[in-house]
Design a protein around this motif. Sequence first.
Motif, short mmCIF file in Angstrom:
data_model
loop_
_atom_site.label_atom_id
_atom_site.label_comp_id
_atom_site.label_asym_id
_atom_site.label_seq_id
_atom_site.Cartn_x
_atom_site.Cartn_y
_atom_site.Cartn_z
N THR A 156 -6.10 -7.52 2.99
CA THR A 156 -6.19 -6.22 3.66
C THR A 156 -5.52 -5.14 2.83
N ASP A 157 -6.01 -3.96 2.97
CA ASP A 157 -5.45 -2.78 2.30
C ASP A 157 -5.06 -1.79 3.40
N PRO A 158 -3.77 -1.58 3.62
CA PRO A 158 -3.36 -0.68 4.71
C PRO A 158 -3.86 0.74 4.54
N LEU B 114 -6.83 2.59 6.43
CA LEU B 114 -6.67 3.37 7.65
C LEU B 114 -7.13 4.81 7.47
N LEU C 58 3.06 6.60 4.74
CA LEU C 58 2.88 5.14 4.72
C LEU C 58 3.21 4.59 3.34
#
Length: 370
Positions: free
Chosen positions: A335-337, A340, A359
């Motif tokens: 996953t790559d935050p 978002l 972030l």
Amino acid sequence: MSVAAPRPTADDLLPSPVPVRFVAEDGTAVEPPAGYPMPAGEELVEAYRRMVLGRRFDGQATALTRQGRLAVYPSSRGQEACQIAGVLALREDDWLFPTYRDTVALIARGIDPVEALTLLRGGWHCGYDPAATHVAPQCTPLATQTVHAVGMADALRRKGEDGVVMAFVGDGGTSEGDFHEALNYAAVLHAPVVFFVQNNKYAISVPLAKQTAAPALAYKGIGYGIRSEQVDGNDLVAVLSVLTAAVEHARTGHGPFLVEAHTYRMDAHTNADDATRYREADEVERWEAADPLARLETHLRDRGLLGTEDIASAHKAAEEFAARVRDEMNTDPETDPFELFDHVFAEPTPQLREQRALLASELTAPEDGQ
């Protein structure tokens, strides 16, 4: 000046007075209404294999939810005849617009199971490519996909293509305004779309009697000028025959078609639901006796189309499929935050850039004590 097509009469639109049925609960053949041919034997055997696989997949997905590998899973156990027949009635270039409960249909359509479970795993997208698979994202808001389906069907018609769109919807979805707008829109545009209502008797905990006073949901098509039919949704043979006829009706320029399948959700609405609070055990037991998988197996055995080795082979393939799903779902996804912030705006707003930078700083900040 073009001449408008003559409006259909009520008799042209009315569904059968009782649900169309080819096979009784005990697997014995019954006489179906005229106009619905018996599907080919090899097609029924293929449907059986896919139903076995779908039932096993459904059980595996439910187990993955308990293990925390899925955020939620709406089981379709008991509705396999609808899920599989809906897919088999379509060509590969036709479109399917599913609900959140139709993951088994996606598997039958050939979508990779991990991709099909991406949304239910908590991903931000549906996991597969709708343009490549001709399957729209699974829809959680009730009935909004029906309007989208009509739009796609009208686009196919305008392009001169002979594709058909099938929109799955539950009984609860038929109480939504979008459903009624979609019916009207489809009828006026003469769009090649099939509305397939899987009436499993409950909109979460709300029974059908508290949703509508109509004698059957199939009658909802008549007021919009749509040919309609009702079918025993636990009889795969009947569902496949009726849906095949409905798809042909739409493909050959006769406009939309509404099919209501009378079926039952054997498990709870989702893993977050306690179905014992709103339905009795004896009701579930009655529907268990009408299990679509057991009914088809008995029927095919009696006709000599299915033997012990065939049944064992189907279950072996289903177990191998479930094992692959289990192994792949037990691997944490990459996953790559920062996703978002992707695809929110074509040009990120100042607020979005600020949130992204915040972030980034939190992810690169050292932990306390280090």
